[in-house]
Scaffold this motif. Structure first.
Motif, PDB file in Angstrom:
ATOM      1  N   TYR A  54      35.570 -14.265  -0.412  1.00 45.73           N
ATOM      2  CA  TYR A  54      35.501 -12.861  -1.178  1.00 45.73           C
ATOM      3  C   TYR A  54      34.402 -12.960  -1.738  1.00 45.73           C
ATOM      4  O   TYR A  54      33.403 -11.807  -1.690  1.00 45.73           O
ATOM      5  N   ALA A  58      30.982 -10.922  -1.647  1.00 40.13           N
ATOM      6  CA  ALA A  58      30.383  -9.706  -2.665  1.00 40.13           C
ATOM      7  C   ALA A  58      29.141 -10.013  -3.032  1.00 40.13           C
ATOM      8  O   ALA A  58      28.395  -9.009  -3.415  1.00 40.13           O
ATOM      9  N   GLY A  62      27.660  -6.943  -0.921  1.00 37.84           N
ATOM     10  CA  GLY A  62      28.010  -6.004  -2.139  1.00 37.84           C
ATOM     11  C   GLY A  62      29.314  -5.646  -2.360  1.00 37.84           C
ATOM     12  O   GLY A  62      29.973  -5.381  -3.266  1.00 37.84           O
ATOM     13  N   SER A  63      30.223  -5.808  -1.240  1.00 42.69           N
ATOM     14  CA  SER A  63      31.584  -5.807  -1.316  1.00 42.69           C
ATOM     15  C   SER A  63      32.176  -6.940  -0.521  1.00 42.69           C
ATOM     16  O   SER A  63      32.077  -7.388   0.496  1.00 42.69           O
ATOM     17  N   TRP A  65      35.173  -7.136   0.311  1.00 38.06           N
ATOM     18  CA  TRP A  65      36.341  -7.119   1.432  1.00 38.06           C
ATOM     19  C   TRP A  65      35.744  -7.244   2.921  1.00 38.06           C
ATOM     20  O   TRP A  65      36.536  -7.378   3.693  1.00 38.06           O
ATOM     21  N   TYR A  66      34.366  -7.530   2.898  1.00 37.88           N
ATOM     22  CA  TYR A  66      33.638  -7.811   4.229  1.00 37.88           C
ATOM     23  C   TYR A  66      34.387  -9.046   4.661  1.00 37.88           C
ATOM     24  O   TYR A  66      34.170  -9.357   5.863  1.00 37.88           O
ATOM     25  N   TYR A 125      22.504  -6.182  -3.372  1.00 40.08           N
ATOM     26  CA  TYR A 125      23.673  -6.151  -2.756  1.00 40.08           C
ATOM     27  C   TYR A 125      24.983  -5.839  -3.672  1.00 40.08           C
ATOM     28  O   TYR A 125      25.765  -5.469  -3.552  1.00 40.08           O
ATOM     29  N   LYS A 126      24.866  -6.178  -4.840  1.00 40.41           N
ATOM     30  CA  LYS A 126      25.848  -6.270  -6.036  1.00 40.41           C
ATOM     31  C   LYS A 126      26.339  -4.906  -6.289  1.00 40.41           C
ATOM     32  O   LYS A 126      25.436  -4.000  -6.576  1.00 40.41           O
ATOM     33  N   ARG A 127      27.482  -4.785  -6.612  1.00 40.87           N
ATOM     34  CA  ARG A 127      28.143  -3.563  -6.926  1.00 40.87           C
ATOM     35  C   ARG A 127      29.155  -3.818  -8.014  1.00 40.87           C
ATOM     36  O   ARG A 127      29.515  -4.714  -8.201  1.00 40.87           O
ATOM     37  N   THR A 130      33.718  -0.315  -9.557  1.00 41.12           N
ATOM     38  CA  THR A 130      33.992   1.026  -8.943  1.00 41.12           C
ATOM     39  C   THR A 130      33.340   1.024  -7.638  1.00 41.12           C
ATOM     40  O   THR A 130      33.575   2.123  -6.977  1.00 41.12           O
ATOM     41  N   GLY A 131      32.618   0.202  -7.367  1.00 42.29           N
ATOM     42  CA  GLY A 131      31.932   0.319  -6.045  1.00 42.29           C
ATOM     43  C   GLY A 131      30.402   1.031  -5.925  1.00 42.29           C
ATOM     44  O   GLY A 131      29.794   0.991  -4.967  1.00 42.29           O
ATOM     45  N   LYS A 133      26.535   1.165  -6.626  1.00 42.90           N
ATOM     46  CA  LYS A 133      25.168   0.072  -6.829  1.00 42.90           C
ATOM     47  C   LYS A 133      24.943  -0.061  -8.221  1.00 42.90           C
ATOM     48  O   LYS A 133      24.909   0.951  -8.921  1.00 42.90           O
TER      49      LYS A 133
END
Length: 134
Positions: A54, A58, A62-63, A65-66, A125-127, A130-131, A133
């Protein structure tokens, strides 16, 4: 007597296989600790099997959950290869190193972790939580 020898051989192979898996996990966890620490993430995340995937996704996508796409066989392989390439780029490595990271992940992961490499730029890619950028 033959059956006992066969059982002993199978048991010995089981122990050897289990030991190799444990050593691979330990080396990968040590590499994750070093890489995550360089990226500003908690180092202990390297020891938690699904959570380290994870965190890696991330950082590279960036997420995190991929990493769930890894459950789909062909898609998981593709996303892992792309993530490996992006991780190499994140540390400022060239195309050759990134391809090596894609093909021999554990070897190049250790090289990346034990070398003097540091992330070269902001992670695009980091978020945030809250999602959005950064």
């Amino acid at each position: 007597m033959e059956m006992q020898k066969l059982f002993d051989f199978i048991f010995a192979m089981f122990i050897v296989t289990l030991s190799c898996i444990f050593i691979k996990y330990l080396l990968r966890a040590i590499a994750c600790i070093r890489i995550f620490s360089a990226l500003g993430r908690p180092g202990w995340a390297g020891f938690v099997p699904c959570f380290n995937a994870y965190v890696l996704f991330a950082e590279t996508f960036g997420s995190g959950w991929y990493f769930l796409l890894g459950l789909i066989p062909a898609v998981g392989i593709a996303f892992t290869l792309i993530s490996s390439f992006r991780l190499g780029r994140l540390f400022g490595k060239g195309t050759g190193f990134c391809i090596g990271l894609m093909l021999l992940l554990d070897v190049f992961f250790l090289i990346l972790a034990l070398g003097k490499s540091q992330p070269v730029a902001q992670n695009r890619y980091k978020r945030t939580v809250t999602g959005q950028k950064q």
